[in-house]
Design a protein around this motif. Structure first.
Motif, short mmCIF file in Angstrom:
data_model
loop_
_atom_site.label_atom_id
_atom_site.label_comp_id
_atom_site.label_asym_id
_atom_site.label_seq_id
_atom_site.Cartn_x
_atom_site.Cartn_y
_atom_site.Cartn_z
N UNK A 17 4.59 -7.92 -26.92
CA UNK A 17 4.16 -8.44 -28.21
C UNK A 17 5.17 -8.08 -29.30
N UNK A 18 5.14 -8.85 -30.37
CA UNK A 18 6.02 -8.58 -31.51
C UNK A 18 7.46 -8.36 -31.04
N UNK A 19 7.97 -9.32 -30.28
CA UNK A 19 9.31 -9.18 -29.73
C UNK A 19 10.36 -9.11 -30.83
N UNK A 20 11.39 -8.33 -30.55
CA UNK A 20 12.49 -8.15 -31.49
C UNK A 20 13.80 -8.58 -30.82
N UNK A 21 14.79 -8.96 -31.61
CA UNK A 21 16.08 -9.35 -31.01
C UNK A 21 16.65 -8.26 -30.09
N UNK A 22 16.41 -7.01 -30.41
CA UNK A 22 16.94 -5.93 -29.56
C UNK A 22 16.21 -5.80 -28.22
N UNK A 23 15.14 -6.57 -28.05
CA UNK A 23 14.47 -6.62 -26.74
C UNK A 23 15.19 -7.56 -25.78
N UNK A 24 16.15 -8.30 -26.27
CA UNK A 24 16.90 -9.23 -25.43
C UNK A 24 17.54 -8.48 -24.26
N UNK A 25 17.21 -8.91 -23.05
CA UNK A 25 17.70 -8.22 -21.85
C UNK A 25 17.22 -8.99 -20.63
N UNK A 26 17.77 -8.60 -19.50
CA UNK A 26 17.22 -9.07 -18.22
C UNK A 26 16.21 -8.01 -17.79
N UNK A 27 15.00 -8.44 -17.54
CA UNK A 27 13.93 -7.52 -17.18
C UNK A 27 13.70 -7.57 -15.67
N UNK A 28 13.71 -6.40 -15.07
CA UNK A 28 13.57 -6.28 -13.62
C UNK A 28 12.40 -5.37 -13.29
N UNK A 29 11.77 -5.69 -12.20
CA UNK A 29 10.70 -4.87 -11.66
C UNK A 29 11.27 -4.01 -10.54
N UNK A 72 0.81 -1.21 0.00
CA UNK A 72 0.00 0.00 0.00
C UNK A 72 0.85 1.27 0.00
N UNK A 73 2.14 1.13 0.29
CA UNK A 73 3.02 2.29 0.31
C UNK A 73 3.72 2.53 -1.02
N UNK A 74 3.45 1.69 -2.01
CA UNK A 74 4.10 1.83 -3.31
C UNK A 74 3.56 3.06 -4.04
N UNK A 75 4.46 3.90 -4.53
CA UNK A 75 4.06 5.11 -5.26
C UNK A 75 4.41 5.05 -6.74
N UNK A 76 5.23 4.11 -7.10
CA UNK A 76 5.68 4.00 -8.49
C UNK A 76 6.16 2.57 -8.69
N UNK A 77 5.80 1.98 -9.80
CA UNK A 77 6.31 0.66 -10.10
C UNK A 77 6.60 0.59 -11.59
N UNK A 78 7.71 0.01 -11.92
CA UNK A 78 8.09 -0.01 -13.33
C UNK A 78 8.88 -1.24 -13.70
#
Length: 120
Positions: free
Chosen positions: A84-96, A30-36
């Motif tokens: 959607x429509x993933x591209x090779x340049x989307x290759x990465x480690x994705x973090x929240x 409940x204290x979260x003000x931004x999430x990305x």
């Protein structure tokens, strides 16, 4: 504190395919003000991909506009990234990442990340 756990990445997907990443939050949600969602391509710094702030304003990096969508389900404290429509340049480690408020300051929490690899 806020804890974040990502899931939904894939060792290898083909260009043009789709994935949905999940970020489950626990603790003082409940204290979260931004999430990305941030990505870290090989050899590069973290870059913001998509975000939701406390006023439900959504923002996207130019590179993913029209292909990625961020959403959240408050009933299970989960934020999603539909890719959607993933591209090779989307290759990465994705973090929240989430910013959350205490009585005296604003702190940040990161998840461990999930790998997305897109082949051409």
């Amino acid at each position: 504190q806020v804890q974040l756990v990502e899931s939904g990445g894939a060792f290898m997907v083909q260009a043009g395919e789709s994935l949905r990443l999940s970020c489950a939050a626990s603790g003082s949600v409940s204290s979260i003000t931004f999430i990305g969602w941030y990505c870290q391509p090989p050899g590069k710094r973290h870059e913001v991909v998509a975000s939701i702030n406390g006023n439900d304003i959504i923002d996207y990096a130019d590179s993913v506009k029209g292909r990625f969508a961020i959403s959240r389900d408050n009933t299970n404290n989960t934020v999603y990234l539909q890719m959607n429509n993933l591209k090779p340049e989307d290759t990465a480690r994705y973090c929240c990442m989430a910013n959350w408020k205490t009585r005296t300051s604003t702190l940040s929490s990161w998840g461990q990340g999930t790998q997305v690899t897109v082949s051409s």
